[in-house]
Design a protein around this motif. Structure first.
Motif, PDB file in Angstrom:
ATOM      1  N   GLY A 111      11.607 -15.631   8.978  1.00  0.00           N
ATOM      2  CA  GLY A 111      12.227 -16.661   9.803  1.00  0.00           C
ATOM      3  C   GLY A 111      11.542 -16.844  11.141  1.00  0.00           C
ATOM      4  O   GLY A 111      11.263 -17.972  11.571  1.00  0.00           O
ATOM      5  N   TYR A 114       8.015 -18.274  10.700  1.00  0.00           N
ATOM      6  CA  TYR A 114       8.135 -19.685  10.313  1.00  0.00           C
ATOM      7  C   TYR A 114       8.400 -20.572  11.538  1.00  0.00           C
ATOM      8  O   TYR A 114       7.759 -21.607  11.723  1.00  0.00           O
ATOM      9  N   LEU A 115       9.355 -20.152  12.375  1.00  0.00           N
ATOM     10  CA  LEU A 115       9.692 -20.947  13.562  1.00  0.00           C
ATOM     11  C   LEU A 115       8.493 -21.084  14.498  1.00  0.00           C
ATOM     12  O   LEU A 115       8.247 -22.154  15.057  1.00  0.00           O
ATOM     13  N   HIS A 118       5.965 -23.379  12.748  1.00  0.00           N
ATOM     14  CA  HIS A 118       6.472 -24.745  12.651  1.00  0.00           C
ATOM     15  C   HIS A 118       6.474 -25.467  13.998  1.00  0.00           C
ATOM     16  O   HIS A 118       6.111 -26.645  14.089  1.00  0.00           O
ATOM     17  N   HIS A 119       6.863 -24.752  15.042  1.00  0.00           N
ATOM     18  CA  HIS A 119       7.041 -25.394  16.350  1.00  0.00           C
ATOM     19  C   HIS A 119       5.826 -25.300  17.274  1.00  0.00           C
ATOM     20  O   HIS A 119       5.674 -26.129  18.180  1.00  0.00           O
ATOM     21  N   SER A 130       4.283 -17.842   6.397  1.00  0.00           N
ATOM     22  CA  SER A 130       5.154 -16.875   7.070  1.00  0.00           C
ATOM     23  C   SER A 130       5.685 -15.836   6.087  1.00  0.00           C
ATOM     24  O   SER A 130       5.857 -14.664   6.443  1.00  0.00           O
TER      25      SER A 130
END
Length: 204
Positions: A111, A114-115, A118-119, A130
């Motif tokens: 998680g 990934y964040l 992604h950001h 991820s």
């Protein structure tokens, strides 16, 4: 045929430092299969060079993951080595508590990475990338603890990494990961045999 052409092209373009990083990575996994503590110096060398190479091309997230491997290698080297007045850690199966930590590293790491991807990056495969990274984190932690299941968790990472690397046209690294997958498969059974030998001869 496309894979062979791509592999040949990447081999021709591979720099000396990249070869050193790859060869040290191969040495690391072979030494790990043989339950040899020298896997950690090899791993530190491979990861340190990889950090430099990834920073050079602007892959900052992946570089940070390599930095994690350096930290875990130092930790694993300490755990595997004989400490003052203590015997070295022996091969064993993971406890329930260790499995909880392994799952937390995998899922929470998935998680968080990934964040970040992604950001803060231009990653086109943040979910897949991820997951590969978080399961590799978890497997590396189990390896540092000298737990047999590290090979299984690392191969979950390898299994997803292989098609991801092909997708990114990184045929050389995909071929290396296939090799690591095979070594990890046999490493699991080698460590099981060593564990049974330890049980029969505690002094082993």
């Amino acid at each position: 045929m496309h894979f062979i052409e791509l592999l040949n092209e990447q081999i021709r373009q591979t720099t000396f430092l990249e070869w050193v990083a790859v060869l040290l990575g191969v040495a690391e996994v072979l030494l790990a299969r043989n339950n040899n503590v020298w896997l950690y110096p090899a791993g530190i060398g491979s990861s340190a060079i990889t950090i430099f190479l990834l920073l050079k091309v602007g892959l900052f997230a992946e570089s940070a993951l390599s930095a994690y491997y350096v930290v875990m290698s130092i930790y694993g080297w300490y755990v595997w080595s004989r400490r003052a007045g203590e015997p070295p850690v022996k091969i064993a199966y993971a406890t329930r508590h260790e499995w909880v930590i392994t799952l937390l590293i995998s899922l929470i790491g998935w998680g968080v990475i990934y964040l970040i991807l992604h950001h803060f990056t231009s990653s086109t495969v943040p979910v897949w990338d991820s997951w590969v990274s978080s399961t590799a984190w978890a497997g590396t932690w189990l390896l540092a603890r000298r737990r047999i299941e590290n090979w299984l968790v690392l191969n979950v990472s390898n299994l997803f990494a292989i098609p991801l690397l092909f997708h990114k046209n990184l045929a050389l690294f995909a071929a290396l990961t296939i090799f690591l997958f095979i070594v990890a498969f046999f490493g699991y059974f080698d460590w099981r045999r060593l564990y049974l030998r330890q049980k029969q001869s505690p002094a082993y």
